[in-house]
Design a protein around this motif. Structure first.
Motif, mmCIF file in Angstrom:
data_model
loop_
_atom_site.group_PDB
_atom_site.id
_atom_site.type_symbol
_atom_site.label_atom_id
_atom_site.label_comp_id
_atom_site.label_asym_id
_atom_site.label_seq_id
_atom_site.Cartn_x
_atom_site.Cartn_y
_atom_site.Cartn_z
ATOM 1 N N UNK A 1 3.409 5.672 -5.824
ATOM 2 C CA UNK A 1 3.111 5.725 -7.259
ATOM 3 C C UNK A 1 2.140 6.855 -7.582
ATOM 4 N N UNK A 2 1.180 7.066 -6.701
ATOM 5 C CA UNK A 2 0.230 8.173 -6.899
ATOM 6 C C UNK A 2 0.952 9.517 -6.875
ATOM 7 N N UNK A 3 1.860 9.679 -5.937
ATOM 8 C CA UNK A 3 2.605 10.935 -5.839
ATOM 9 C C UNK A 3 3.504 11.139 -7.048
ATOM 10 N N UNK A 4 4.155 10.080 -7.481
ATOM 11 C CA UNK A 4 5.039 10.181 -8.632
ATOM 12 C C UNK A 4 4.268 10.511 -9.906
ATOM 13 N N UNK A 5 3.056 9.967 -10.006
ATOM 14 C CA UNK A 5 2.240 10.227 -11.191
ATOM 15 C C UNK A 5 1.936 11.713 -11.346
ATOM 16 N N UNK B 1 0.812 -1.226 0.000
ATOM 17 C CA UNK B 1 0.000 0.000 0.000
ATOM 18 C C UNK B 1 0.842 1.272 0.000
ATOM 19 N N UNK B 2 1.988 1.255 0.657
ATOM 20 C CA UNK B 2 2.859 2.423 0.661
ATOM 21 C C UNK B 2 3.458 2.653 -0.732
ATOM 22 N N UNK B 3 3.790 1.563 -1.407
ATOM 23 C CA UNK B 3 4.299 1.696 -2.770
ATOM 24 C C UNK B 3 3.230 2.280 -3.694
ATOM 25 N N UNK C 1 8.355 5.123 13.877
ATOM 26 C CA UNK C 1 7.791 5.602 12.614
ATOM 27 C C UNK C 1 8.891 5.839 11.587
ATOM 28 N N UNK C 2 10.025 6.343 12.040
ATOM 29 C CA UNK C 2 11.144 6.591 11.131
ATOM 30 C C UNK C 2 11.804 5.293 10.673
ATOM 31 N N UNK C 3 11.682 4.259 11.475
ATOM 32 C CA UNK C 3 12.285 2.957 11.170
ATOM 33 C C UNK C 3 11.640 2.309 9.945
ATOM 34 N N UNK C 4 10.331 2.437 9.813
ATOM 35 C CA UNK C 4 9.582 1.778 8.738
ATOM 36 C C UNK C 4 9.776 2.534 7.427
ATOM 37 N N UNK C 5 10.030 1.847 6.310
ATOM 38 C CA UNK C 5 10.126 2.535 5.021
ATOM 39 C C UNK C 5 8.878 3.388 4.755
ATOM 40 N N UNK C 6 9.094 4.650 4.440
ATOM 41 C CA UNK C 6 7.988 5.594 4.272
ATOM 42 C C UNK C 6 7.698 5.835 2.794
ATOM 43 N N UNK C 7 6.534 6.403 2.545
ATOM 44 C CA UNK C 7 6.163 6.788 1.181
ATOM 45 C C UNK C 7 7.191 7.767 0.629
ATOM 46 N N UNK C 8 7.630 8.699 1.469
ATOM 47 C CA UNK C 8 8.609 9.703 1.025
ATOM 48 C C UNK C 8 9.921 9.052 0.604
#
Length: 333
Positions: free
Chosen positions: A230-234, A224-226, A316-323
């Motif tokens: 993808x939405x942001x990159x679009x 879901x984060x990916x 929160x910083x540990x988990x790969x983020x959307x950013x």
């Protein structure tokens, strides 16, 4: 199709398979729940309520509350599997895999090989992993890389309710041991799920989005984060493919390589530390088998090589983020 949660989809798969096949049994700590307490027996259904309601339907002979002993749970389940039952054993947290690892990698995973292919071990180990729930370092890991490297095991990581139901039904019907790794962060996620039973084959990736600029391969809760990335990159005109392998063993290598051949750029998102991770494994696959297709170095978005922090801001910083996923894609471009 009904819209139900990831939690309910798993519960529904268990209920339907137990109703279909009397050899399917459920065992684990508090999978019924309520025994000896003030509530009704069967009112708890595990620490996350995933098996709630199954005890009243199927009774104590098929929904078995076990002692707090992971070795006993998995050892008994492995024995039940080779003698004709189809046990679904709940290991409360994947972090506890160390307590019963011998029963998994040295016994259940080897039965078919040690007995000349004559032994069937239709065992499912349901467990959950992942950070973000403030559960501490001993209850928040994703240990799928450890499980994936064990020959003889199949490892499943559903990323949505539809896949959770179809993959679990497939796991229960499979004649080999399967580790079904659920994400704590996804239990309340909702989606459309057919009411009837259905199977999703192992080793077939799901392409959730198609693009020609880069390929993002993500596992479990990172899918879901990916998609958000993808939405942001679009919005910036960057179109990416988002590929969910769904199973880490078997891994759909062909789908990954085919997508890489089209895009030339690969980013792997994996909620585990970077050393010996699935990100490293997929990156090695790309470099060893599709080097000529690569237009840029493979990007890996992982957790740092540390235990999961307890402080909320650090967790929160540990988990790969959307950013971080967006940044990794842009770096490959």
């Amino acid at each position: 199709m009904a819209v139900i949660s990831y939690r309910k989809a798993i519960n529904q798969a268990l209920e339907q398979e137990m109703a279909r096949d009397e050899s399917v049994i459920l065992m684990g700590i508090d999978v019924g729940g309520g025994t000896g307490g003030s509530g009704d027996v069967g009112s708890v259904g595990g620490v996350m309520g995933v098996t709630k309601g199954l005890y009243p339907k199927f009774g104590p002979d098929r929904v078995i509350d076990t002692p707090i002993s992971e070795s006993a749970i998995i050892g008994a389940a492995a024995g039940a599997a080779v003698t004709g039952m189809r046990p679904v054993a709940e290991l409360m947290f994947v972090d506890f895999i160390g307590v019963c690892l011998d029963q998994i990698y040295n016994q259940a995973a080897k039965f078919r090989y040690m007995f000349g292919g004559k032994a069937r071990t239709p065992l499912v180990i349901r467990t959950m992993g992942g950070a973000g729930m403030r559960a501490g370092a001993q209850h928040s890991q994703n240990l799928h890389p450890i499980l994936t490297m064990i020959p003889g095991l199949k490892v499943v990581m559903p990323s949505n309710p539809y896949d959770a139901k179809g993959l679990l039904i497939k796991a229960i019907r499979d004649d080999d041991p399967v580790v079904f790794l659920e994400s704590k962060a996804l239990y309340d996620m909702k989606g459309e799920v057919p009411e009837e039973a259905y199977e999703i084959p192992f080793g077939e990736a799901n392409i959730l989005r198609d693009g020609r600029d880069a390929t993002i391969v993500a596992f479990g809760a990172m899918v879901p984060r990916a998609m958000q990335a993808a939405d942001r990159l679009a919005k910036d005109g960057v179109k990416v493919t988002v590929l969910d392998p769904r199973t880490t063993s078997p891994l759909d290598e062909e789908a990954i390589l085919d997508s890489l051949d089209e895009t030339g750029r690969l980013i792997v998102v994996d909620e585990s530390p970077p050393r010996c991770s699935l990100a490293a494994d997929v990156a090695a696959l790309a470099v060893s088998q599709a080097f000529d297709a690569l237009k840029a170095p493979v990007g890996m978005v992982t957790c740092p090589h540390t235990p999961v922090p307890f402080a909320p801001n650090l967790e929160d910083a540990y988990i790969p983020s959307v950013e971080r996923i967006v940044e990794a894609v842009k770096n490959t471009l």
